[in-house]
Design an enzyme around this catalytic site. Structure first.
Site, PDB file in Angstrom:
ATOM      1  N   GLU A 183     105.559  55.850  16.115  1.00 33.42           N
ATOM      2  CA  GLU A 183     104.356  56.706  16.041  1.00 33.42           C
ATOM      3  C   GLU A 183     103.752  56.875  17.421  1.00 33.42           C
ATOM      4  OE1 GLU A 183     101.517  55.464  13.084  1.00 33.42           O
ATOM      5  OE2 GLU A 183      99.878  56.534  14.049  1.00 33.42           O
ATOM      6  N   SER A 214      99.511  62.941   1.230  1.00 31.55           N
ATOM      7  CA  SER A 214      98.671  63.210   0.053  1.00 31.55           C
ATOM      8  C   SER A 214      97.553  64.198   0.377  1.00 31.55           C
ATOM      9  CB  SER A 214      98.047  61.901  -0.464  1.00 31.55           C
ATOM     10  OG  SER A 214      99.058  61.034  -0.919  1.00 31.55           O
ATOM     11  N   ASN A 256     105.460  61.280   4.078  1.00 32.03           N
ATOM     12  CA  ASN A 256     104.997  60.086   3.365  1.00 32.03           C
ATOM     13  C   ASN A 256     103.921  60.449   2.339  1.00 32.03           C
ATOM     14  OD1 ASN A 256     106.602  58.815   5.217  1.00 32.03           O
ATOM     15  ND2 ASN A 256     105.008  57.558   6.115  1.00 32.03           N
ATOM     16  N   SER A 273     105.146  49.139   2.576  1.00 31.59           N
ATOM     17  CA  SER A 273     104.262  48.826   3.712  1.00 31.59           C
ATOM     18  C   SER A 273     104.179  47.311   3.872  1.00 31.59           C
ATOM     19  CB  SER A 273     102.865  49.381   3.429  1.00 31.59           C
ATOM     20  OG  SER A 273     102.292  48.665   2.350  1.00 31.59           O
ATOM     21  N   HIS A 314      95.489  59.252   6.510  1.00 28.96           N
ATOM     22  CA  HIS A 314      95.893  58.623   5.249  1.00 28.96           C
ATOM     23  C   HIS A 314      94.772  58.789   4.236  1.00 28.96           C
ATOM     24  CE1 HIS A 314      98.665  55.947   7.785  1.00 28.96           C
ATOM     25  NE2 HIS A 314      99.441  56.726   7.048  1.00 28.96           N
ATOM     26  N   HIS A 321     102.907  61.903   8.255  1.00 29.82           N
ATOM     27  CA  HIS A 321     102.151  60.827   7.599  1.00 29.82           C
ATOM     28  C   HIS A 321     100.913  61.411   6.921  1.00 29.82           C
ATOM     29  CE1 HIS A 321     103.938  56.875   8.758  1.00 29.82           C
ATOM     30  NE2 HIS A 321     104.656  57.692   9.515  1.00 29.82           N
ATOM     31  N   ASP A 365     107.351  50.774   6.121  1.00 34.95           N
ATOM     32  CA  ASP A 365     106.280  51.624   6.656  1.00 34.95           C
ATOM     33  C   ASP A 365     105.552  50.899   7.794  1.00 34.95           C
ATOM     34  OD1 ASP A 365     103.633  53.388   4.776  1.00 34.95           O
ATOM     35  OD2 ASP A 365     104.660  53.872   6.650  1.00 34.95           O
ATOM     36  N   HIS A 366     104.556  51.538   8.347  1.00 38.25           N
ATOM     37  CA  HIS A 366     103.733  51.064   9.474  1.00 38.25           C
ATOM     38  C   HIS A 366     103.818  49.552   9.747  1.00 38.25           C
ATOM     39  CE1 HIS A 366     101.369  54.809   9.730  1.00 38.25           C
ATOM     40  NE2 HIS A 366     101.592  54.859   8.440  1.00 38.25           N
ATOM     41  N   GLU A 413      95.186  52.382   7.587  1.00 35.56           N
ATOM     42  CA  GLU A 413      96.603  52.094   7.835  1.00 35.56           C
ATOM     43  C   GLU A 413      96.776  50.601   7.625  1.00 35.56           C
ATOM     44  OE1 GLU A 413      97.838  55.275  11.266  1.00 35.56           O
ATOM     45  OE2 GLU A 413      98.703  53.284  11.309  1.00 35.56           O
TER      46      GLU A 413
HETATM   47  O1  LIG Z   1     101.374  57.996   5.449  1.00 35.39           O
HETATM   48  C1  LIG Z   1     101.473  57.372   4.404  1.00 35.39           C
HETATM   49  C2  LIG Z   1     102.213  56.112   4.352  1.00 35.39           C
HETATM   50  O2  LIG Z   1     102.653  55.722   5.629  1.00 35.39           O
HETATM   51  C3  LIG Z   1     100.901  57.853   3.103  1.00 35.39           C
HETATM   52  O3  LIG Z   1      99.715  58.573   3.328  1.00 35.39           O
HETATM   53  P1  LIG Z   1      98.897  59.075   2.045  1.00 35.39           P
HETATM   54  O4  LIG Z   1      98.397  57.840   1.344  1.00 35.39           O
HETATM   55  O5  LIG Z   1      97.787  59.909   2.604  1.00 35.39           O
HETATM   56  O6  LIG Z   1      99.852  59.861   1.180  1.00 35.39           O
HETATM   57  O1  LIG Z   2      99.923  53.855   5.870  1.00 36.67           O
HETATM   58  C1  LIG Z   2      99.814  53.042   4.978  1.00 36.67           C
HETATM   59  C2  LIG Z   2     100.356  53.417   3.641  1.00 36.67           C
HETATM   60  O2  LIG Z   2      99.508  54.357   3.044  1.00 36.67           O
HETATM   61  C3  LIG Z   2     100.583  52.237   2.740  1.00 36.67           C
HETATM   62  O3  LIG Z   2      99.574  51.291   2.926  1.00 36.67           O
HETATM   63  P1  LIG Z   2      99.119  50.387   1.671  1.00 36.67           P
HETATM   64  O4  LIG Z   2     100.400  49.837   1.051  1.00 36.67           O
HETATM   65  O5  LIG Z   2      98.243  49.332   2.225  1.00 36.67           O
HETATM   66  O6  LIG Z   2      98.431  51.370   0.738  1.00 36.67           O
HETATM   67 ZN   LIG Z   3     101.410  56.496   7.214  1.00 40.84          ZN
HETATM   68 ZN   LIG Z   4      99.617  54.259  12.832  1.00 38.55          ZN
END
Ligand SMILES: O=C(CO)COP(=O)(O)O
Ligand SMILES: O=C[C@H](O)COP(=O)(O)O
Ligand SMILES: [Zn+2]
Ligand SMILES: [Zn+2]
Length: 340
Positions: free
Chosen positions: A161, A252, A271, A53, A212, A249, A95-96, A169
């Protein structure tokens, strides 16, 4: 095996779509979490996707350097070396990336890959995500069309997206609202703007209540049938069965039923970040509590070097995170299906 070439990545995704399974896409933020992911995919005999990310890339560059491109590049180069030792195909993804970070993250990374490809090398990453969920759909699609063209020049797949993923996010918290559910109209507008593959391959994060993070039962209402609705609407117009390659997305905390239903509608990437972060950290906490006297220097006591050596708790953390990835590969049915 070497990091997946664009051809291997395409074959991975095509097989997943055709055979009805999906790849875990695991967020990493360090060499330890990267090695845990590679180990998990290898133990599951599953190909997979490792992703960074913007926050993870910033952290990877050093907590006082905070350079997303440096962090992402360093991770990709390190992954290229160590992935060779694991008998599975791994694609690297970012990622995002919201609009205000495009010039500091996704665009420079695409440029690096365009330069690599021009020199006859492989792209640095195999896919990048443009996250246009914070802008109006029209602007989201306009930017997506531009980025898709740039990605295609570097043989890179784009992820985009439409709709909104709830929860955190990368610092953008979204309240739970109806935007969490992509509409067939949004999907038709997307196909109109970026095609259904003929303008360049993309993976679509159409949202169906995704959030998320992990929440108490009942806090999240996933509606995977939304994905069937958009696939049917666009498929009818373009004469293609399940025209979109979809990404799930917020993987988890999702139930096996939700996962399997979403995959049946064309999800080929899921993800996972929160669950794997927890899996990694839980043994560390246990190590510290169990070895309280060893990891702390108290009242002149020097503690126990073996217990505060980062490798002592790091190995336990990697083992547990790898096990969570094996579970994900089994749930997504990519386990045992690595490309020969
Ligand atoms: O979508 C995600 C990363 O882009 C991960 O989501 P989770 O943290 O809910 O598994
Ligand atoms: O969508 C975001 C992902 O869960 C990763 O974000 P993060 O690296 O800040 O946890
Ligand atoms: Zn995500
Ligand atoms: Zn988004």
């Amino acid at each position: 095996m070497p990091i997946a070439t664009p051809e291997v990545y395409a074959e991975m995704l095509d097989r997943a779509k055709h055979d009805g399974f999906a790849f875990p896409a695991i967020n990493v933020t360090s060499s330890q979490t990267l090695n845990a992911a590679l180990r998990g995919f290898a133990e599951a005999e599953s190909d997979g996707i490792v992703q960074v990310s913007t926050g993870g890339a910033e952290y990877l560059s050093g907590s006082t350097v905070k350079d997303m491109v440096v962090g992402a590049t360093a991770l990709a180069e390190y992954a290229r070396v160590v992935a060779d030792k694991y008998p599975v195909n791994i694609a690297l993804h970012t990622d995002h990336c919201p609009k205000d970070k495009l010039d500091g993250f996704m665009r420079p990374l695409i440029k690096i890959s365009q330069e690599r490809v021009a020199r006859g090398e492989e792209p640095l990453f195999q896919s990048h995500m443009w996250d246009g969920s914070a802008v109006e759909l029209h602007e989201n699609l306009q930017i997506a069309a531009e980025l898709l063209e740039e990605c295609a020049k570097a043989r890179i797949i784009m992820e985009m997206e439409i709709g909104v993923v709830g929860g955190e996010e990368d610092g953008v918290a979204n309240e739970i609202n109806e935007k969490l559910y992509t509409t067939p109209g949004d999907a038709l507008a997307t196909a109109e703007a970026v095609g259904v593959g003929e303008k360049g391959r993309y993976i679509l994060a159409a949202t169906f209540g995704n959030v998320h993070g992990v929440y108490k039962p009942g806090s999240v209402k996933l509606r995977p049938e939304v994905l069937k609705e958009i696939q049917d609407a666009v498929g009818a117009k373009y004469g293609k069965d399940k025209p979109f390659d979809l990404v799930f997305h917020g993987g988890s905390g999702s139930s096996l039923e939700e996962i399997r239903e979403a995959v049946s509608y064309g999800v080929i990437k899921m993800n996972i970040d929160t669950d794997t972060q927890y899996a990694f950290t839980r043994p560390v906490a246990e190590h510290m509590f169990r070895n309280y006297d060893g990891v702390l220097k108290v009242d002149g006591e020097v503690g126990n070097k073996k217990q505060y050596d980062p490798r002592s708790w790091g190995k336990a953390a990697e083992t547990a995170m790898a096990a969570r990835i094996v579970e994900a590969a089994e749930n997504l049915q990519s386990a045992g299906k690595k490309l020969k």
